[in-house]
Design an enzyme around this catalytic site. Structure first.
Site, PDB file in Angstrom:
ATOM      1  N   CYS A  28       1.045  -1.315  -0.032  1.00 14.78           N
ATOM      2  CA  CYS A  28      -0.127   0.060   0.039  1.00 14.78           C
ATOM      3  C   CYS A  28       0.808   1.182   0.169  1.00 14.78           C
ATOM      4  O   CYS A  28       1.714   1.492   1.115  1.00 14.78           O
ATOM      5  CB  CYS A  28      -0.997  -0.083   1.102  1.00 14.78           C
ATOM      6  SG  CYS A  28      -1.751   1.722   1.329  1.00 14.78           S
ATOM      7  N   HIS A  80      -4.530   1.495   8.051  1.00 17.01           N
ATOM      8  CA  HIS A  80      -4.961   1.087   7.000  1.00 17.01           C
ATOM      9  C   HIS A  80      -6.541   0.864   6.741  1.00 17.01           C
ATOM     10  O   HIS A  80      -7.060  -0.027   7.361  1.00 17.01           O
ATOM     11  CB  HIS A  80      -4.286  -0.109   6.275  1.00 17.01           C
ATOM     12  CG  HIS A  80      -4.679  -0.187   4.861  1.00 17.01           C
ATOM     13  ND1 HIS A  80      -4.174   0.146   3.958  1.00 17.01           N
ATOM     14  CD2 HIS A  80      -5.801  -1.056   4.523  1.00 17.01           C
ATOM     15  CE1 HIS A  80      -4.648  -0.153   2.737  1.00 17.01           C
ATOM     16  NE2 HIS A  80      -5.529  -0.976   2.890  1.00 17.01           N
ATOM     17  N   ASN A 137     -12.532   9.429  -3.006  1.00 17.40           N
ATOM     18  CA  ASN A 137     -13.125   8.558  -4.147  1.00 17.40           C
ATOM     19  C   ASN A 137     -13.055   7.017  -3.341  1.00 17.40           C
ATOM     20  O   ASN A 137     -12.268   6.745  -2.841  1.00 17.40           O
ATOM     21  CB  ASN A 137     -11.901   8.323  -5.137  1.00 17.40           C
ATOM     22  CG  ASN A 137     -12.096   9.775  -6.217  1.00 17.40           C
ATOM     23  OD1 ASN A 137     -13.199  10.387  -6.360  1.00 17.40           O
ATOM     24  ND2 ASN A 137     -10.763  10.248  -6.624  1.00 17.40           N
ATOM     25  N   THR A 177      -7.746   5.295  -7.075  1.00 16.78           N
ATOM     26  CA  THR A 177      -6.216   4.480  -7.630  1.00 16.78           C
ATOM     27  C   THR A 177      -5.459   3.863  -6.442  1.00 16.78           C
ATOM     28  O   THR A 177      -4.707   2.857  -6.757  1.00 16.78           O
ATOM     29  CB  THR A 177      -5.388   5.494  -8.531  1.00 16.78           C
ATOM     30  OG1 THR A 177      -5.181   6.574  -7.838  1.00 16.78           O
ATOM     31  CG2 THR A 177      -6.210   5.875  -9.727  1.00 16.78           C
ATOM     32  N   HIS A 182      -6.215   3.218  -0.137  1.00 14.65           N
ATOM     33  CA  HIS A 182      -6.022   3.563   1.297  1.00 14.65           C
ATOM     34  C   HIS A 182      -6.942   4.822   1.563  1.00 14.65           C
ATOM     35  O   HIS A 182      -6.593   5.917   0.762  1.00 14.65           O
ATOM     36  CB  HIS A 182      -4.584   3.667   1.672  1.00 14.65           C
ATOM     37  CG  HIS A 182      -4.157   4.291   3.108  1.00 14.65           C
ATOM     38  ND1 HIS A 182      -3.456   3.264   3.847  1.00 14.65           N
ATOM     39  CD2 HIS A 182      -4.794   5.191   3.604  1.00 14.65           C
ATOM     40  CE1 HIS A 182      -3.322   3.948   4.985  1.00 14.65           C
ATOM     41  NE2 HIS A 182      -3.925   5.150   5.123  1.00 14.65           N
ATOM     42  N   HIS A 203      -8.361   8.097   1.733  1.00 13.75           N
ATOM     43  CA  HIS A 203      -7.750   9.615   1.487  1.00 13.75           C
ATOM     44  C   HIS A 203      -8.709  10.455   1.184  1.00 13.75           C
ATOM     45  O   HIS A 203      -9.533  10.506   0.502  1.00 13.75           O
ATOM     46  CB  HIS A 203      -6.551   9.594   0.668  1.00 13.75           C
ATOM     47  CG  HIS A 203      -6.973   9.089  -0.808  1.00 13.75           C
ATOM     48  ND1 HIS A 203      -6.829   7.842  -1.094  1.00 13.75           N
ATOM     49  CD2 HIS A 203      -6.937   9.767  -1.814  1.00 13.75           C
ATOM     50  CE1 HIS A 203      -7.167   7.572  -2.115  1.00 13.75           C
ATOM     51  NE2 HIS A 203      -7.228   8.923  -2.974  1.00 13.75           N
ATOM     52  N   HIS A 214      -8.899  14.217  -0.634  1.00 15.94           N
ATOM     53  CA  HIS A 214      -8.139  15.336  -1.288  1.00 15.94           C
ATOM     54  C   HIS A 214      -8.845  16.682  -0.586  1.00 15.94           C
ATOM     55  O   HIS A 214      -9.726  16.955  -0.687  1.00 15.94           O
ATOM     56  CB  HIS A 214      -8.408  15.157  -2.701  1.00 15.94           C
ATOM     57  CG  HIS A 214      -8.043  13.964  -3.460  1.00 15.94           C
ATOM     58  ND1 HIS A 214      -7.165  13.877  -4.397  1.00 15.94           N
ATOM     59  CD2 HIS A 214      -8.782  12.733  -3.325  1.00 15.94           C
ATOM     60  CE1 HIS A 214      -6.947  12.769  -4.797  1.00 15.94           C
ATOM     61  NE2 HIS A 214      -8.074  11.861  -4.289  1.00 15.94           N
TER      62      HIS A 214
HETATM   63  P1  5GP Z   1      -7.313   8.579  -5.976  1.00 12.93           P
HETATM   64  O1  5GP Z   1      -7.451   8.594  -7.214  1.00 12.93           O
HETATM   65  O2  5GP Z   1      -7.278   7.013  -5.375  1.00 12.93           O
HETATM   66  O3  5GP Z   1      -8.466   9.331  -5.275  1.00 12.93           O
HETATM   67  O4  5GP Z   1      -6.294   9.443  -5.586  1.00 12.93           O
HETATM   68  C1  5GP Z   1      -4.804   8.914  -5.490  1.00 12.93           C
HETATM   69  C2  5GP Z   1      -4.140  10.229  -5.273  1.00 12.93           C
HETATM   70  O5  5GP Z   1      -2.534   9.962  -4.990  1.00 12.93           O
HETATM   71  C3  5GP Z   1      -3.707  10.809  -6.801  1.00 12.93           C
HETATM   72  O6  5GP Z   1      -4.120  12.347  -6.578  1.00 12.93           O
HETATM   73  C4  5GP Z   1      -2.341  10.689  -7.059  1.00 12.93           C
HETATM   74  O7  5GP Z   1      -1.489  11.646  -7.462  1.00 12.93           O
HETATM   75  C5  5GP Z   1      -1.673  10.509  -5.448  1.00 12.93           C
HETATM   76  N1  5GP Z   1      -0.557   9.764  -5.385  1.00 12.93           N
HETATM   77  C6  5GP Z   1      -0.351   8.339  -5.937  1.00 12.93           C
HETATM   78  N2  5GP Z   1       1.027   8.205  -5.608  1.00 12.93           N
HETATM   79  C7  5GP Z   1       1.511   8.941  -4.694  1.00 12.93           C
HETATM   80  C8  5GP Z   1       2.805   8.836  -4.184  1.00 12.93           C
HETATM   81  O8  5GP Z   1       3.629   8.128  -4.128  1.00 12.93           O
HETATM   82  N3  5GP Z   1       2.881  10.295  -3.636  1.00 12.93           N
HETATM   83  C9  5GP Z   1       2.173  11.325  -3.265  1.00 12.93           C
HETATM   84  N4  5GP Z   1       2.504  12.298  -2.460  1.00 12.93           N
HETATM   85  N5  5GP Z   1       0.778  11.003  -3.766  1.00 12.93           N
HETATM   86  C10 5GP Z   1       0.501  10.003  -4.713  1.00 12.93           C
HETATM   87 ZN    ZN Z   2      -2.474   1.497   3.536  1.00 14.08          ZN
END
Ligand code: 5GP
Ligand code: ZN
Length: 113
Positions: free
Chosen positions: A4, A46, A86, A94, A97, A99, A101
């Site tokens: 993860c 997690h 999301n 993507t 875990h 999160h 934004h």
């Molecule tokens: P999701 O699409 O899952 O809502 O958002 C995942 C976010 O994690 C994306 O905006 C992507 O740019 C960010 N992200 C993915 N891998 C990393 C990483 O290794 N470091 C950081 N700081 N952000 C990441």
């Molecule tokens: Zn995790």
């Protein structure tokens, strides 16, 4: 959890630019920002996504929302901000875990999807 990315960031195994940290949550700058300010706020434990919030772990979600105003203020978001989470494939999650934004620093589009 193994494999993860965000657990790796929480543990320090994967570097990140931190915006806020305490015992249970971490906020760090998104690698591919979609707004002038784009920070991700995550629980250190997690949890896969919002669908996995339940009676036993909802305290950390509440704590995130208690801290978001302080984090937003520290980032200079004095004119508002957007919080997005999301969950699952239809939402294009993507990183599996939980999160949030935290986006701001500009006037954003009115449409959500
Ligand atoms: P999701 O699409 O899952 O809502 O958002 C995942 C976010 O994690 C994306 O905006 C992507 O740019 C960010 N992200 C993915 N891998 C990393 C990483 O290794 N470091 C950081 N700081 N952000 C990441
Ligand atoms: Zn995790």
């Amino acid at each position: 959890m193994d494999n993860c990315i965000f657990c790796g960031i929480v543990s320090g195994a994967i570097p990140s630019k931190k915006a806020y940290e305490d015992d249970t949550i971490l906020a760090f700058y998104d690698l591919n920002p979609q707004a002038p300010v784009h920070v991700l706020v995550v629980p250190k434990q997690h949890i896969a996504c919002a669908d996995e919030i339940n009676e036993s772990n909802s305290g950390v979600a509440a704590h995130i929302f208690e801290k978001i105003p302080e984090i937003a203020k520290s980032l200079g978001l004095t004119n508002g901000y957007r919080i997005v989470t999301n969950c699952g494939d239809d939402a294009c999650q993507t990183v599996k875990h939980l999160h949030f934004h935290l986006l701001g620093g500009t006037k954003m589009a009115g449409e959500m999807a």
